[in-house]
Design a protein around this motif. Sequence first.
Motif, PDB file in Angstrom:
ATOM      1  N   ALA A 123       0.840  -1.209   0.000  1.00  0.00           N
ATOM      2  CA  ALA A 123       0.000   0.000   0.000  1.00  0.00           C
ATOM      3  C   ALA A 123       0.873   1.256   0.000  1.00  0.00           C
ATOM      4  CB  ALA A 123      -0.944  -0.015   1.196  1.00  0.00           C
ATOM      5  N   ALA A 124       2.016   1.203   0.698  1.00  0.00           N
ATOM      6  CA  ALA A 124       2.933   2.356   0.710  1.00  0.00           C
ATOM      7  C   ALA A 124       3.433   2.604  -0.715  1.00  0.00           C
ATOM      8  CB  ALA A 124       4.091   2.096   1.658  1.00  0.00           C
ATOM      9  N   ASN A 125       3.784   1.526  -1.419  1.00  0.00           N
ATOM     10  CA  ASN A 125       4.238   1.685  -2.803  1.00  0.00           C
ATOM     11  C   ASN A 125       3.135   2.259  -3.686  1.00  0.00           C
ATOM     12  OD1 ASN A 125       6.857   0.808  -2.403  1.00  0.00           O
ATOM     13  ND2 ASN A 125       6.300  -1.357  -2.644  1.00  0.00           N
ATOM     14  N   LEU A 126       1.910   1.858  -3.411  1.00  0.00           N
ATOM     15  CA  LEU A 126       0.793   2.387  -4.197  1.00  0.00           C
ATOM     16  C   LEU A 126       0.613   3.890  -3.952  1.00  0.00           C
ATOM     17  CD1 LEU A 126      -1.649   2.216  -6.000  1.00  0.00           C
ATOM     18  CD2 LEU A 126      -2.936   1.166  -4.121  1.00  0.00           C
ATOM     19  N   LEU A 127       0.732   4.296  -2.708  1.00  0.00           N
ATOM     20  CA  LEU A 127       0.611   5.733  -2.408  1.00  0.00           C
ATOM     21  C   LEU A 127       1.674   6.521  -3.158  1.00  0.00           C
ATOM     22  CD1 LEU A 127      -0.031   5.636   1.449  1.00  0.00           C
ATOM     23  CD2 LEU A 127      -1.715   6.060  -0.348  1.00  0.00           C
ATOM     24  N   ILE A 128       2.895   5.992  -3.148  1.00  0.00           N
ATOM     25  CA  ILE A 128       3.983   6.688  -3.846  1.00  0.00           C
ATOM     26  C   ILE A 128       3.648   6.781  -5.338  1.00  0.00           C
ATOM     27  CG2 ILE A 128       6.425   6.533  -4.518  1.00  0.00           C
ATOM     28  CD1 ILE A 128       6.837   5.124  -1.720  1.00  0.00           C
ATOM     29  N   LYS A 129       3.130   5.679  -5.884  1.00  0.00           N
ATOM     30  CA  LYS A 129       2.757   5.679  -7.308  1.00  0.00           C
ATOM     31  C   LYS A 129       1.688   6.735  -7.589  1.00  0.00           C
ATOM     32  CE  LYS A 129       0.605   2.963 -10.887  1.00  0.00           C
ATOM     33  NZ  LYS A 129      -0.357   1.889 -11.143  1.00  0.00           N
ATOM     34  N   LEU A 130       0.804   6.957  -6.623  1.00  0.00           N
ATOM     35  CA  LEU A 130      -0.260   7.947  -6.818  1.00  0.00           C
ATOM     36  C   LEU A 130       0.209   9.370  -6.500  1.00  0.00           C
ATOM     37  CD1 LEU A 130      -3.319   5.970  -5.370  1.00  0.00           C
ATOM     38  CD2 LEU A 130      -2.714   6.345  -7.768  1.00  0.00           C
ATOM     39  N   GLY A 131       1.498   9.506  -6.268  1.00  0.00           N
ATOM     40  CA  GLY A 131       2.050  10.859  -6.122  1.00  0.00           C
ATOM     41  C   GLY A 131       2.021  11.397  -4.707  1.00  0.00           C
ATOM     42  N   ILE A 132       1.777  10.530  -3.730  1.00  0.00           N
ATOM     43  CA  ILE A 132       1.755  11.003  -2.338  1.00  0.00           C
ATOM     44  C   ILE A 132       3.179  10.988  -1.784  1.00  0.00           C
ATOM     45  CG2 ILE A 132       0.816  10.615  -0.017  1.00  0.00           C
ATOM     46  CD1 ILE A 132      -1.285  11.328  -2.169  1.00  0.00           C
ATOM     47  N   GLY A 133       3.569  12.070  -1.170  1.00  0.00           N
ATOM     48  CA  GLY A 133       4.912  12.162  -0.594  1.00  0.00           C
ATOM     49  C   GLY A 133       4.860  12.705   0.822  1.00  0.00           C
ATOM     50  N   THR A 134       6.042  12.848   1.400  1.00  0.00           N
ATOM     51  CA  THR A 134       6.167  13.369   2.763  1.00  0.00           C
ATOM     52  C   THR A 134       5.413  14.687   2.915  1.00  0.00           C
ATOM     53  OG1 THR A 134       8.347  12.409   2.741  1.00  0.00           O
ATOM     54  CG2 THR A 134       7.886  13.942   4.521  1.00  0.00           C
ATOM     55  N   GLY A 135       4.604  14.779   3.962  1.00  0.00           N
ATOM     56  CA  GLY A 135       3.895  16.022   4.238  1.00  0.00           C
ATOM     57  C   GLY A 135       2.560  16.165   3.525  1.00  0.00           C
ATOM     58  N   ILE A 158       5.350   6.415   4.793  1.00  0.00           N
ATOM     59  CA  ILE A 158       6.061   7.260   3.828  1.00  0.00           C
ATOM     60  C   ILE A 158       6.139   8.724   4.297  1.00  0.00           C
ATOM     61  CG2 ILE A 158       5.483   5.724   1.914  1.00  0.00           C
ATOM     62  CD1 ILE A 158       3.417   7.857   1.010  1.00  0.00           C
ATOM     63  N   GLY A 159       5.803   8.961   5.549  1.00  0.00           N
ATOM     64  CA  GLY A 159       5.940  10.320   6.080  1.00  0.00           C
ATOM     65  C   GLY A 159       4.818  11.257   5.678  1.00  0.00           C
ATOM     66  N   ALA A 160       3.721  10.689   5.181  1.00  0.00           N
ATOM     67  CA  ALA A 160       2.557  11.521   4.874  1.00  0.00           C
ATOM     68  C   ALA A 160       1.649  11.575   6.104  1.00  0.00           C
ATOM     69  CB  ALA A 160       1.827  10.967   3.657  1.00  0.00           C
ATOM     70  N   ILE A 161       0.527  12.308   5.986  1.00  0.00           N
ATOM     71  CA  ILE A 161      -0.328  12.602   7.154  1.00  0.00           C
ATOM     72  C   ILE A 161      -1.727  12.076   6.857  1.00  0.00           C
ATOM     73  CG2 ILE A 161      -1.237  14.480   8.590  1.00  0.00           C
ATOM     74  CD1 ILE A 161       0.994  16.261   7.259  1.00  0.00           C
ATOM     75  N   HIS A 162      -2.302  11.291   7.767  1.00  0.00           N
ATOM     76  CA  HIS A 162      -3.682  10.869   7.496  1.00  0.00           C
ATOM     77  C   HIS A 162      -4.687  11.708   8.266  1.00  0.00           C
ATOM     78  CE1 HIS A 162      -3.974   8.427  11.197  1.00  0.00           C
ATOM     79  NE2 HIS A 162      -2.923   7.701  10.828  1.00  0.00           N
TER      80      HIS A 162
END
Length: 659
Positions: A123-135, A158-162
């Motif tokens: 799921a972390a890899n999927l978020l990165i693929k969808l352009g989600i990054g730190t912050g 991945i250092g993002a915020i939910h």
Amino acid sequence: MSANSIDSLQHEGRHFPPSDSFVSTAVASPDLYDQANRDRLGFWADRSRELLHWHTPFTEVLDWSDAPFARWFADGELNVAYNCLDRHVLAGNGDRVAINWEGEPGDSRTLTYSELTAEVKRAANLLIKLGIGTGDTVAIYLPNVPEAVIAMLAVVRIGAIHSVVFGGFSAESLRSRIDDAQAKLVITADGGWRKGKVSPLKPAVDGALALDKGTPLSVEHVLVLKRGDNDIDWVEGRDLWWHDEIETVGSEHEAVGFPAETPLFILYTSGTTGKPKGIIHTTGGYLTQVTFTHKNVFDLNPEKDVYWCSADVGWITGHSYTVYGPLSNGATSVLYEGTPDSPHPGRWFEIIEKYGVSIFYTAPTAIRSFMKVGRQVPDAFDLSSIRLLGSVGEPINPEAWMWYREVVGAGTAPIVDTWWQTETGAIMVSALPGITSLKPGSAQVALPGISISVLDETGVAVEPGSGGLLAITEPWPSMLRGIWGDPERFVETYWSKFRDAFDTPVYFAGDGARLDADGDLWLLGRVDDVMNVSGHRLSTAEIESALVSHPIVAESAVVGAADEATGQAVVAFVVLRSEHAGDQTVDEASVLLRGHVTEQIGAIARPRQVFIVEELPKTRSGKIMRRLLQDVAEGRAIGDTTTLADASVMQLIADRYKK
Ligand code: WTA
């Protein structure tokens, strides 16, 4: 007694010391208090090093120079998901069950620590693929399913915020939270199971995103989990199926450390009025206190216990004690999708029996609803696995406490009544089982490393035996770091009422509390709900407790209504226990209960009126909305009911008691 304090009239003298066998194996030892008293910051630094894996060890503990903006462990780096997952697998516990999930229709799924880790990496890899990054912020609007936990952990990995939004919130509420946090992605499901049917979620997301707010929409994609199998609309390009997308990414993901003050999540508290506040928590301090409290307050043995917190992940209790605390400690938990009474009133007890739950954490509102249906329901199940019970969310009145212990805890399980808030992030006041002699109805003492005082309106500590305002007098690791986008409101709401001797702001919790002669705390409800009867400031909680101590009463709510003679008069709304519902006429019950309060507390607290109702109006997290009942008691049109879980409850009451 100070003129500014809250008068306290309750007398409850029962005591339950821990059994010798509990004491002999208890996780928490009394020297925790000594250590924390000697060196509070050193205590937290030790706990943090001992309980967490730091990618880069911290050297600073607390920076409070910019109070009330705190920084804990700020030069350290850690990864919250690594602490909740990878480290347990690396320690050889990959085969331990992390989550026993139970769907409302009876389907179930078990995830070990290895399996959950693998799912989160993908799921972390999927978020990165969808352009989600730190912050970046990600809104999560899901049922209580494993993917809710997977999504939360993938975001923090991945250092993002939910920003988790409880699935019961409307399109409008969801949109205001999306806009406030500028979420780039929404993770939702077609629908989830509630009360025996599929409750749609995706249509609310569609509705939220279609609202014209006159500002550009931050959301780029909507990731949709298939759960309810209900028909949904689809926006090509924007909407993506979770099961399709997850196949397109790899399974390897290395967790890197992020600075300890990296935001972890935003959680909105609805409150009773005004725009919701986006409460911000960060990683290092939050995970330290959540992990410590989960282990010590619940006496957790991760190798043996089966732990169940019934809170939805959409609430702070779900964040801290369904997700982060249990997983950081490597515990085995239960996660349940649905409502307590679907498809039958014993569903929760069936789940306790099925999984052999040993530690159970729920809210007084649930306990009182079980009291209403009667003990024959839990008695039909084998609850002998239970060894510890917890309560949170409201004052638990002594009768509900006794019922919980007798009926669910076989008369022996210790009960920890835990006081805390979305803002505090983790438990602040609670007994430690194995140490504290329990008092039904009292949340008891500040945890080691936490400083609590009861102050009068002028900021002076009240004498033992009196009531006042609950304040937190020293910063704590899991404290809120602010309100998203609104630092002034943060200072104004929480830090402007009191200052300490060094002129540093003190945290005002908004709750009333009484300190008894032993130094134990009794929560008296929100200060906004305090009544003033003939010059006496009375708390709702105590009169409600007196009412519930009568055998015919399951639940009650008390409000102050304007009164020519006394300023305000006590008006009570009462739900009867099912087995007694037909015993008296409404008038007889009213006379009986007014007399009972007089006996229990005194004539000052005697309700002017007692209204018998079927149900009380509650928010979606189970808190009674006394403000609406006050409208009825004062003969006004009822106010805004949009934050109610079920607005029809209020309509019924209003129709029956309209002047
Ligand atoms: C109330 C829930 C009495 C209190 C964790 C607090 C309690 C508010 C207790 C926070 C308790 C919570 N005894 N009252 N054990 N626990 N409260 O943000 O009024 O949903 O301020 O956090 O619930 O509610 P919240």
